[in-house]
Write a protein that holds these residues in place. Structure first.
Motif, PDB file in Angstrom:
ATOM      1  N   ASP A 151       0.784  -1.320  -0.011  1.00  0.00           N
ATOM      2  CA  ASP A 151       0.124  -0.051   0.056  1.00  0.00           C
ATOM      3  C   ASP A 151       0.714   1.246  -0.015  1.00  0.00           C
ATOM      4  O   ASP A 151       0.526   2.156  -0.783  1.00  0.00           O
ATOM      5  CB  ASP A 151      -0.757  -0.177   1.248  1.00  0.00           C
ATOM      6  CG  ASP A 151      -2.113  -0.869   1.047  1.00  0.00           C
ATOM      7  OD1 ASP A 151      -2.551  -1.384  -0.195  1.00  0.00           O
ATOM      8  OD2 ASP A 151      -2.909  -1.123   1.921  1.00  0.00           O
ATOM      9  N   ALA A 152       2.040   1.160   0.860  1.00  0.00           N
ATOM     10  CA  ALA A 152       2.911   2.634   0.881  1.00  0.00           C
ATOM     11  C   ALA A 152       3.480   2.594  -0.469  1.00  0.00           C
ATOM     12  O   ALA A 152       3.389   3.860  -0.969  1.00  0.00           O
ATOM     13  CB  ALA A 152       3.823   2.197   2.082  1.00  0.00           C
ATOM     14  N   ILE A 153       3.788   1.627  -1.320  1.00  0.00           N
ATOM     15  CA  ILE A 153       4.474   1.785  -2.516  1.00  0.00           C
ATOM     16  C   ILE A 153       3.356   2.492  -3.641  1.00  0.00           C
ATOM     17  O   ILE A 153       3.739   3.332  -4.220  1.00  0.00           O
ATOM     18  CB  ILE A 153       5.146   0.432  -3.028  1.00  0.00           C
ATOM     19  CG1 ILE A 153       6.280   0.020  -2.320  1.00  0.00           C
ATOM     20  CG2 ILE A 153       5.394   0.525  -4.438  1.00  0.00           C
ATOM     21  CD1 ILE A 153       6.737  -1.628  -2.401  1.00  0.00           C
ATOM     22  N   ILE A 154       2.079   1.819  -3.635  1.00  0.00           N
ATOM     23  CA  ILE A 154       0.995   2.232  -4.496  1.00  0.00           C
ATOM     24  C   ILE A 154       0.616   3.842  -4.113  1.00  0.00           C
ATOM     25  O   ILE A 154       0.631   4.655  -5.058  1.00  0.00           O
ATOM     26  CB  ILE A 154      -0.327   1.659  -4.322  1.00  0.00           C
ATOM     27  CG1 ILE A 154       0.029   0.119  -4.867  1.00  0.00           C
ATOM     28  CG2 ILE A 154      -1.109   2.174  -5.159  1.00  0.00           C
ATOM     29  CD1 ILE A 154      -1.034  -0.774  -4.540  1.00  0.00           C
ATOM     30  N   VAL A 155       0.777   4.166  -2.790  1.00  0.00           N
ATOM     31  CA  VAL A 155       0.594   5.533  -2.270  1.00  0.00           C
ATOM     32  C   VAL A 155       1.545   6.460  -2.858  1.00  0.00           C
ATOM     33  O   VAL A 155       1.250   7.588  -3.404  1.00  0.00           O
ATOM     34  CB  VAL A 155       0.181   5.805  -0.952  1.00  0.00           C
ATOM     35  CG1 VAL A 155       0.091   7.057  -0.446  1.00  0.00           C
ATOM     36  CG2 VAL A 155      -1.056   4.995  -0.362  1.00  0.00           C
ATOM     37  N   ALA A 156       2.841   5.893  -2.634  1.00  0.00           N
ATOM     38  CA  ALA A 156       4.124   6.832  -2.947  1.00  0.00           C
ATOM     39  C   ALA A 156       4.101   7.096  -4.466  1.00  0.00           C
ATOM     40  O   ALA A 156       4.315   7.986  -4.950  1.00  0.00           O
ATOM     41  CB  ALA A 156       5.209   6.174  -2.519  1.00  0.00           C
ATOM     42  N   ALA A 157       3.714   5.948  -5.219  1.00  0.00           N
ATOM     43  CA  ALA A 157       3.698   6.122  -6.795  1.00  0.00           C
ATOM     44  C   ALA A 157       2.634   7.169  -7.218  1.00  0.00           C
ATOM     45  O   ALA A 157       2.913   7.908  -8.069  1.00  0.00           O
ATOM     46  CB  ALA A 157       3.490   4.743  -7.432  1.00  0.00           C
ATOM     47  N   THR A 158       1.687   7.089  -6.552  1.00  0.00           N
ATOM     48  CA  THR A 158       0.510   8.111  -6.960  1.00  0.00           C
ATOM     49  C   THR A 158       0.856   9.280  -6.661  1.00  0.00           C
ATOM     50  O   THR A 158       0.791  10.074  -7.462  1.00  0.00           O
ATOM     51  CB  THR A 158      -0.840   7.429  -6.177  1.00  0.00           C
ATOM     52  OG1 THR A 158      -1.329   6.394  -6.230  1.00  0.00           O
ATOM     53  CG2 THR A 158      -2.035   8.606  -6.511  1.00  0.00           C
ATOM     54  N   ARG A 159       1.499   9.709  -5.414  1.00  0.00           N
ATOM     55  CA  ARG A 159       1.845  10.803  -4.947  1.00  0.00           C
ATOM     56  C   ARG A 159       3.019  11.294  -6.207  1.00  0.00           C
ATOM     57  O   ARG A 159       2.884  12.581  -6.532  1.00  0.00           O
ATOM     58  CB  ARG A 159       2.586  10.916  -3.733  1.00  0.00           C
ATOM     59  CG  ARG A 159       1.572  11.101  -2.723  1.00  0.00           C
ATOM     60  CD  ARG A 159       2.448  11.091  -1.375  1.00  0.00           C
ATOM     61  NE  ARG A 159       1.550  10.924  -0.273  1.00  0.00           N
ATOM     62  CZ  ARG A 159       1.709  10.158   0.860  1.00  0.00           C
ATOM     63  NH1 ARG A 159       2.990   9.657   0.982  1.00  0.00           N
ATOM     64  NH2 ARG A 159       0.822   9.709   1.613  1.00  0.00           N
ATOM     65  N   VAL A 160       3.898  10.677  -6.294  1.00  0.00           N
ATOM     66  CA  VAL A 160       4.896  10.835  -7.308  1.00  0.00           C
ATOM     67  C   VAL A 160       4.067  11.423  -8.775  1.00  0.00           C
ATOM     68  O   VAL A 160       4.776  12.374  -9.314  1.00  0.00           O
ATOM     69  CB  VAL A 160       6.057   9.861  -7.699  1.00  0.00           C
ATOM     70  CG1 VAL A 160       6.901  10.193  -8.885  1.00  0.00           C
ATOM     71  CG2 VAL A 160       6.670   9.800  -6.499  1.00  0.00           C
ATOM     72  N   LEU A 161       3.439  10.435  -9.198  1.00  0.00           N
ATOM     73  CA  LEU A 161       2.429  10.826 -10.445  1.00  0.00           C
ATOM     74  C   LEU A 161       1.922  12.176 -10.331  1.00  0.00           C
ATOM     75  O   LEU A 161       1.927  12.970 -11.325  1.00  0.00           O
ATOM     76  CB  LEU A 161       1.638   9.460 -10.717  1.00  0.00           C
ATOM     77  CG  LEU A 161       1.018   9.649 -12.118  1.00  0.00           C
ATOM     78  CD1 LEU A 161       1.893   9.407 -13.116  1.00  0.00           C
ATOM     79  CD2 LEU A 161       0.115   8.375 -12.091  1.00  0.00           C
ATOM     80  N   GLU A 162       1.082  12.391  -9.536  1.00  0.00           N
ATOM     81  CA  GLU A 162       0.471  13.690  -9.242  1.00  0.00           C
ATOM     82  C   GLU A 162       1.323  14.961  -9.166  1.00  0.00           C
ATOM     83  O   GLU A 162       0.711  16.010  -9.672  1.00  0.00           O
ATOM     84  CB  GLU A 162      -0.553  13.667  -8.037  1.00  0.00           C
ATOM     85  CG  GLU A 162      -1.681  12.477  -8.394  1.00  0.00           C
ATOM     86  CD  GLU A 162      -2.624  12.127  -7.293  1.00  0.00           C
ATOM     87  OE1 GLU A 162      -2.315  12.434  -5.887  1.00  0.00           O
ATOM     88  OE2 GLU A 162      -3.808  11.672  -7.528  1.00  0.00           O
ATOM     89  N   ARG A 163       2.378  14.782  -8.303  1.00  0.00           N
ATOM     90  CA  ARG A 163       3.089  16.009  -7.933  1.00  0.00           C
ATOM     91  C   ARG A 163       4.192  15.990  -9.035  1.00  0.00           C
ATOM     92  O   ARG A 163       4.641  17.502  -9.234  1.00  0.00           O
ATOM     93  CB  ARG A 163       3.758  15.949  -6.505  1.00  0.00           C
ATOM     94  CG  ARG A 163       2.715  15.745  -5.369  1.00  0.00           C
ATOM     95  CD  ARG A 163       3.515  15.564  -4.156  1.00  0.00           C
ATOM     96  NE  ARG A 163       2.459  15.358  -3.123  1.00  0.00           N
ATOM     97  CZ  ARG A 163       2.711  15.214  -1.831  1.00  0.00           C
ATOM     98  NH1 ARG A 163       3.942  14.654  -1.484  1.00  0.00           N
ATOM     99  NH2 ARG A 163       1.777  15.071  -0.944  1.00  0.00           N
ATOM    100  N   GLU A 164       4.735  15.139  -9.490  1.00  0.00           N
ATOM    101  CA  GLU A 164       6.270  15.331 -10.488  1.00  0.00           C
ATOM    102  C   GLU A 164       5.832  14.825 -11.814  1.00  0.00           C
ATOM    103  O   GLU A 164       6.495  15.263 -12.717  1.00  0.00           O
ATOM    104  CB  GLU A 164       7.087  14.370  -9.753  1.00  0.00           C
ATOM    105  CG  GLU A 164       7.330  14.814  -8.520  1.00  0.00           C
ATOM    106  CD  GLU A 164       8.469  14.107  -7.762  1.00  0.00           C
ATOM    107  OE1 GLU A 164       9.161  13.409  -8.260  1.00  0.00           O
ATOM    108  OE2 GLU A 164       8.462  13.998  -6.355  1.00  0.00           O
TER     109      GLU A 164
END
Length: 195
Positions: free
Chosen positions: A4-17
């Motif tokens: 879950d932490a990996i999926i959440v982190a990937a979504t954050r990277v995608l949305e922010r960067e």
């Protein structure tokens, strides 16, 4: 928890960067795990993208179920109107994220996820049609497939168009079409149109 932490982190990277920065190294960094740990859960970047898409599709399906359940007590026309406008709004909210992600996946993976999602929508609509007294269709499952595929095409074209005036006009026409298709025939209306 790590997955879950990996999926959440990937979504954050995608949305922010953005998609260009969505690398396994960057995702691991934001998730606070080693790249080796990340690869224990996901074999590659595409698998992470697939997990993000699955999570988004699950969220949209949950929103659809909630929308249908929330409108179930209304008569047929306002129910259809509410569902179509609700799905348009949800699709527009997720459009930017979905479009870039789907481009990164192989055609086979896109097709498989899309087909699986449509089946879930058909299940919801078929159950709803079977339980409504103001619907007269001989095969709720077939009617649900027709409605879901037509609705999906309409919503997809409206998300791309981005014109709210067009959306209002086309959804109004779709509601009229679906209401006439689903509602029991009115003998009085049939007589008046044939004379």
């Amino acid at each position: 928890m790590t997955m879950d932490a990996i999926i959440v982190a990937a979504t954050r990277v995608l949305e922010r960067e953005g998609l260009d920065h969505l690398t396994t190294t960057r995702i691991a960094e934001v998730a606070g795990v080693s790249v080796g740990s990340l690869y224990q859960y996901f074999p590659n970047r595409e698998a992470i993208i697939g997990a993000i898409i699955d999570r988004q599709l699950d969220a949209m399906l949950a929103a659809f179920r909630e929308l249908v359940a929330g409108l179930a007590e209304l008569s047929l026309e306002p129910t259809i109107t509410g569902v179509l406008f609700g799905m348009l709004e949800a699709s527009r909210a997720h459009e930017k994220l979905h479009a870039s992600l789907y481009e990164e996946m192989t055609a086979a993976r896109r097709t498989e996820r899309h087909a699986r999602t449509l089946v879930a929508y058909v299940d919801v609509v078929a159950a709803t049609l079977a339980n409504r007294r103001d619907v007269a269709v001989t095969d709720p499952r077939a009617a649900a497939e027709l409605i879901v595929h037509a609705g999906e095409g309409l919503i997809r074209s409206l998300v791309v168009a981005k014109h709210s005036t067009t959306a209002s006009v086309l959804i109004t026409e779709a509601v009229r079409m679906l209401t006439r298709y689903l509602a029991p025939d009115d003998p009085a209306r049939m007589r008046s149109t044939s004379s």
